[in-house]
Design an enzyme around this catalytic site. Structure first.
Site, PDB file in Angstrom:
ATOM      1  N   THR A   1       4.848  11.791   2.802  1.00 36.82           N
ATOM      2  CA  THR A   1       3.880  11.793   4.017  1.00 36.82           C
ATOM      3  C   THR A   1       4.300  12.694   5.079  1.00 36.82           C
ATOM      4  O   THR A   1       5.558  12.756   5.522  1.00 36.82           O
ATOM      5  CB  THR A   1       3.568  10.253   4.272  1.00 36.82           C
ATOM      6  N   GLU A   2       3.385  13.363   5.707  1.00 37.43           N
ATOM      7  CA  GLU A   2       3.784  14.035   6.990  1.00 37.43           C
ATOM      8  C   GLU A   2       2.810  13.699   8.000  1.00 37.43           C
ATOM      9  O   GLU A   2       1.704  12.836   8.002  1.00 37.43           O
ATOM     10  CB  GLU A   2       3.396  15.613   6.666  1.00 37.43           C
TER      11      GLU A   2
ATOM     12  N   ARG B   1       0.624 -32.547   6.266  1.00 35.36           N
ATOM     13  CA  ARG B   1      -0.052 -32.713   7.425  1.00 35.36           C
ATOM     14  C   ARG B   1      -1.237 -33.785   7.272  1.00 35.36           C
ATOM     15  O   ARG B   1      -1.983 -33.687   6.316  1.00 35.36           O
ATOM     16  CB  ARG B   1      -0.875 -31.280   7.551  1.00 35.36           C
TER      17      ARG B   1
ATOM     18  N   GLY C   1      -3.243 -23.874  10.375  1.00 41.42           N
ATOM     19  CA  GLY C   1      -4.130 -24.103  11.500  1.00 41.42           C
ATOM     20  C   GLY C   1      -3.117 -23.752  12.743  1.00 41.42           C
ATOM     21  O   GLY C   1      -2.636 -22.425  12.532  1.00 41.42           O
TER      22      GLY C   1
ATOM     23  N   GLU D   1       2.296   3.417  -0.374  1.00 45.12           N
ATOM     24  CA  GLU D   1       2.350   3.699  -1.706  1.00 45.12           C
ATOM     25  C   GLU D   1       0.793   3.915  -2.269  1.00 45.12           C
ATOM     26  O   GLU D   1       0.310   3.870  -3.315  1.00 45.12           O
ATOM     27  CB  GLU D   1       3.011   2.932  -2.791  1.00 45.12           C
TER      28      GLU D   1
ATOM     29  N   THR E   1      -3.208   3.673  -0.188  1.00 47.92           N
ATOM     30  CA  THR E   1      -3.986   2.852   0.505  1.00 47.92           C
ATOM     31  C   THR E   1      -5.047   2.315  -0.560  1.00 47.92           C
ATOM     32  O   THR E   1      -5.158   2.783  -1.705  1.00 47.92           O
ATOM     33  CB  THR E   1      -4.802   3.360   1.629  1.00 47.92           C
TER      34      THR E   1
HETATM   35  N1  COS Z   1       0.741  11.408 -12.970  1.00 48.94           N
HETATM   36  C1  COS Z   1       0.929  12.803 -13.247  1.00 48.94           C
HETATM   37  N2  COS Z   1       0.091  13.708 -12.918  1.00 48.94           N
HETATM   38  C2  COS Z   1      -0.754  13.479 -11.944  1.00 48.94           C
HETATM   39  C3  COS Z   1      -0.902  12.148 -11.715  1.00 48.94           C
HETATM   40  C4  COS Z   1      -0.199  11.123 -12.197  1.00 48.94           C
HETATM   41  N3  COS Z   1      -0.546   9.970 -11.931  1.00 48.94           N
HETATM   42  N4  COS Z   1      -2.099  11.989 -10.754  1.00 48.94           N
HETATM   43  C5  COS Z   1      -2.493  13.394 -10.535  1.00 48.94           C
HETATM   44  N5  COS Z   1      -1.757  14.041 -11.549  1.00 48.94           N
HETATM   45  C6  COS Z   1      -2.019  15.585 -11.701  1.00 48.94           C
HETATM   46  C7  COS Z   1      -3.176  16.117 -11.802  1.00 48.94           C
HETATM   47  O1  COS Z   1      -3.384  16.141 -13.278  1.00 48.94           O
HETATM   48  C8  COS Z   1      -3.327  17.450 -11.490  1.00 48.94           C
HETATM   49  O2  COS Z   1      -2.693  18.374 -12.352  1.00 48.94           O
HETATM   50  P1  COS Z   1      -3.404  19.860 -12.956  1.00 48.94           P
HETATM   51  O3  COS Z   1      -3.488  20.536 -11.500  1.00 48.94           O
HETATM   52  O4  COS Z   1      -2.623  20.429 -13.579  1.00 48.94           O
HETATM   53  O5  COS Z   1      -4.603  19.371 -13.275  1.00 48.94           O
HETATM   54  C9  COS Z   1      -2.369  17.197 -10.104  1.00 48.94           C
HETATM   55  O6  COS Z   1      -1.362  16.279 -10.267  1.00 48.94           O
HETATM   56  C10 COS Z   1      -3.256  17.215  -9.036  1.00 48.94           C
HETATM   57  O7  COS Z   1      -4.114  15.991  -9.006  1.00 48.94           O
HETATM   58  P2  COS Z   1      -5.444  15.779  -8.251  1.00 48.94           P
HETATM   59  O8  COS Z   1      -6.214  16.857  -8.506  1.00 48.94           O
HETATM   60  O9  COS Z   1      -6.088  14.319  -8.839  1.00 48.94           O
HETATM   61  O10 COS Z   1      -4.954  15.803  -6.946  1.00 48.94           O
HETATM   62  P3  COS Z   1      -5.551  15.490  -5.362  1.00 48.94           P
HETATM   63  O11 COS Z   1      -5.288  16.135  -4.434  1.00 48.94           O
HETATM   64  O12 COS Z   1      -7.368  15.705  -5.861  1.00 48.94           O
HETATM   65  O13 COS Z   1      -5.835  13.694  -5.360  1.00 48.94           O
HETATM   66  C11 COS Z   1      -4.392  11.627  -4.831  1.00 48.94           C
HETATM   67  C12 COS Z   1      -4.472  13.149  -5.453  1.00 48.94           C
HETATM   68  C13 COS Z   1      -5.633  11.593  -3.859  1.00 48.94           C
HETATM   69  C14 COS Z   1      -4.631  10.662  -5.990  1.00 48.94           C
HETATM   70  C15 COS Z   1      -3.207  11.946  -4.543  1.00 48.94           C
HETATM   71  O14 COS Z   1      -2.963  12.771  -3.308  1.00 48.94           O
HETATM   72  C16 COS Z   1      -2.427  10.526  -3.869  1.00 48.94           C
HETATM   73  O15 COS Z   1      -2.000   9.631  -4.599  1.00 48.94           O
HETATM   74  N6  COS Z   1      -2.629  10.316  -2.542  1.00 48.94           N
HETATM   75  C17 COS Z   1      -1.942   9.103  -1.956  1.00 48.94           C
HETATM   76  C18 COS Z   1      -0.655   9.561  -1.667  1.00 48.94           C
HETATM   77  C19 COS Z   1       0.188   8.235  -1.346  1.00 48.94           C
HETATM   78  O16 COS Z   1       0.280   7.350  -2.297  1.00 48.94           O
HETATM   79  N7  COS Z   1       0.782   8.183  -0.277  1.00 48.94           N
HETATM   80  C20 COS Z   1       2.029   7.179  -0.004  1.00 48.94           C
HETATM   81  C21 COS Z   1       2.924   7.684   0.631  1.00 48.94           C
HETATM   82  S1  COS Z   1       4.111   7.565  -0.397  1.00 48.94           S
HETATM   83  S2  COS Z   1       5.135   5.628  -0.015  1.00 48.94           S
END
Ligand code: COS
Length: 382
Positions: free
Chosen positions: A125-126, A269, A340, A364, A366
Site C-alpha cells: 500500500t502507498e 447480569r 449494555g 488485506e 476491504t
Molecule cells: N493469484 C494469482 N494471480 C492473480 C491473482 C491471484 N489471486 N489475482 C490476480 N492475479 C493476476 C491476474 O490473473 C492478472 O494476471 P494477467 O495479467 O496475467 O491476466 C494480474 O494478476 C492482474 O490481476 P487483475 O487484472 O485482476 O488486477 P486488477 O488491478 O484489476 O485488480 C485487485 C486486482 C483489485 C483484486 C487487487 O488490486 C486487490 O486485491 N486489491 C486489494 C489490495 C489489498 O488487499 N490491499 C491490502 C493491503 S496488503 S495488507
C-alpha cells in the site's frame, strides 16, 4: 489437511494454554502501554509461533493451511495485537519468499524468520494506492547489480519492528498495471530506507504501523523475488489469498472469545429478577452470533482444505474473509449491546475488542474488494 492429529492436538493445546494463561492476563496492559512485553515475545519464540507456516526445511513448523487455521482459532482467543507480532512472519511478510522466492532467498531469510530473530513485513500500500494495488507508484530502476527504489509505502504492519520487507515496486515504467510490478526483499539497514513515525490507531494497540520511505534505496539485484521482473503483483495476490484465509480464521477466534464473554455476562447480569440470558431478545443475539461463527468457521476450514489440495482459492479466500470479518463486526456489536453500559466502559474490555476487530473489514483487502474479487471470478468462470 491434517498430517498427524495427535501431534497437532499437542500443539493446539499448548497454544491454547499459553494464550489463556499468559496473553489474556496482559491484554489490558498491552493496550495501555502500546507495547508487548519482551518476555511474552520470547515465550512466543520458544513456542515456535514465528515459524508456524514456514516450511520445516527452513526451520519452521511447516503447518498445512488447515493446521494453521486451527492454530489461528486458538491464537485469536485474545487481543489480535499479540498475534500481529508473529503473524507477518507466517503470512504476508514471509510468504512472498516461500511461494515465489529462489532457493538462495529462502535459505538466506526464512530460517531467521522462523525463529523470530527477524520480523518480516509486507509493503504494498502507498499514500495514493490502496485497493487499486496494481497502480502502485514506487519505482525500482536497475543500475548494474543493484535496483534503486524510490517511493513511500503506507500503513505497513510491523514496519517499526521489521528486519526485512517484501516490497512491491514498478520496474517497468511503461506499464501502468500489474505486469510492470516486481517484488523485492529489502533489508532494514538498506541505504536510503527510512521509517515514518508510528501511527496512532483506533485499536490493536501493541501492534505497530508506520510509513516506509525509499529514497534512492539500493537493493541488490539478487533480492528480486524469484529472480524475474514483472511477476511481483501476482506474488502479492498469492500472498493475499493465503493471508485472507488466515484473517478469516482470526475473525472466528476473536468472535468466539467475544461471544464467550457476552454469554458469561448475560448469565451473571440480573435484571427484572433474572439473568438477562433468560430473555429471548438477548438469546437471539447469542444464538445469531453462535450460528454465524459456526458458518464462518466452516468456511475457513473448507477454504484451507482446498488450498492444501492445491486448488485456486481466490474466490473461497475472499468469501471467507468477507463473511468472517463482517460476522466478527456483528458479534462485537452484539457483545457490546449485551454488556449494555458496561460494554461502553474500558474496564470490561469488550469495547477494546470492538475497536480491535474493526480493522478486519479493511486490511488485506476491504470487504468491497472481496466482493469484487468474488463477483469477477464468478463472471470469468461462468
Ligand atoms: N493469484 C494469482 N494471480 C492473480 C491473482 C491471484 N489471486 N489475482 C490476480 N492475479 C493476476 C491476474 O490473473 C492478472 O494476471 P494477467 O495479467 O496475467 O491476466 C494480474 O494478476 C492482474 O490481476 P487483475 O487484472 O485482476 O488486477 P486488477 O488491478 O484489476 O485488480 C485487485 C486486482 C483489485 C483484486 C487487487 O488490486 C486487490 O486485491 N486489491 C486489494 C489490495 C489489498 O488487499 N490491499 C491490502 C493491503 S496488503 S495488507
Amino acid at each position: 489437511m491434517i498430517r498427524d492429529q495427535e501431534t497437532l492436538n499437542i500443539l493446539l493445546n499448548s497454544i491454547a494454554r499459553f494464550v489463556r494463561e499468559r496473553l489474556v492476563l496482559h491484554e489490558a496492559i498491552v493496550a495501555e502501554t502500546d507495547a508487548i512485553p519482551a518476555e511474552l515475545a520470547a515465550e512466543m519464540k520458544d513456542l515456535g509461533l514465528f515459524g508456524l507456516a514456514i516450511p520445516e526445511e527452513y526451520g519452521g513448523m511447516g503447518l498445512t493451511m488447515e493446521e494453521e487455521v486451527l492454530a489461528t482459532f486458538e491464537i485469536a482467543w485474545t487481543s489480535p495485537a499479540f498475534r500481529s507480532l508473529f503473524a507477518t512472519n507466517n503470512g504476508i511478510g514471509a510468504q512472498g519468499i516461500v511461494i515465489d522466492g529462489t532457493d538462495a532467498q529462502k535459505q538466506r531469510y526464512l530460517p531467521r524468520m522462523a525463529t523470530g530473530e527477524i520480523i518480516g513485513s509486507f509493503a504494498l500500500t502507498e499514500p495514493d494506492v490502496g485497493s487499486d494495488a496494481a497502480s502502485l507508484r514506487t519505482t525500482a530502476v536497475r543500475r548494474g547489480d543493484h535496483y534503486v527504489l524510490n517511493g513511500t509505502k503506507r500503513y505497513i504492519t510491523n514496519a517499526p519492528e521489521a528486519g526485512v520487507f517484501t516490497v512491491m515496486a514498478r520496474t517497468d515504467p511503461e506499464s501502468r498495471g500489474a505486469g510492470g510490478v516486481s517484488a523485492f526483499i529489502v533489508e532494514r539497514g538498506a541505504p536510503g530506507l527510512s521509517l515514518g513515525a508510528i501511527d496512532r490507531k483506533m485499536g490493536q494497540k501493541g501492534a505497530h504501523v508506520c510509513d516506509v520511505i525509499f529514497e534512492d534505496c539500493r537493493v541488490p539485484a539478487e533480492n528480486l523475488i524469484g529472480g524475474r521482473e514483472g511477476i511481483g503483483f501476482k506474488t502479492a495476490m498469492k500472498v493475499l489469498d493465503k493471508g485472507r484465509i488466515t484473517i478469516a480464521a482470526v475473525c472466528v477466534g476473536v468472535a468466539e472469545r467475544m461471544l464467550d464473554e457476552a454469554l458469561r455476562y448475560a448469565c451473571e447480569r440480573v435484571q427484572f429478577g433474572k439473568p438477562i440470558a433468560e430473555f429471548q431478545l438477548v438469546q437471539a443475539m447469542l444464538a445469531d452470533s453462535k450460528a454465524e461463527i459456526y458458518a464462518a468457521r466452516t468456511m475457513v476450514i473448507d477454504a484451507a482444505r482446498r488450498r492444501d489440495l492445491g486448488q485456486d482459492v481466490s474466490t473461497e479466500a475472499s468469501c471467507a474473509k468477507l463473511f468472517a470479518s463482517e460476522m466478527c463486526g456483528r458479534v462485537a456489536d452484539r457483545a457490546v449491546q449485551i454488556f449494555g453500559g458496561a460494554g461502553y466502559l474500558a474496564e470490561y474490555g469488550i469495547e477494546r475488542f470492538y475497536r480491535d476487530v474493526r480493522l478486519f473489514r479493511i486490511f488485506e483487502g476491504t470487504s468491497q474488494i472481496q466482493q469484487l474479487v468474488i463477483a469477477r471470478n464468478m463472471i470469468r468462470n461462468r
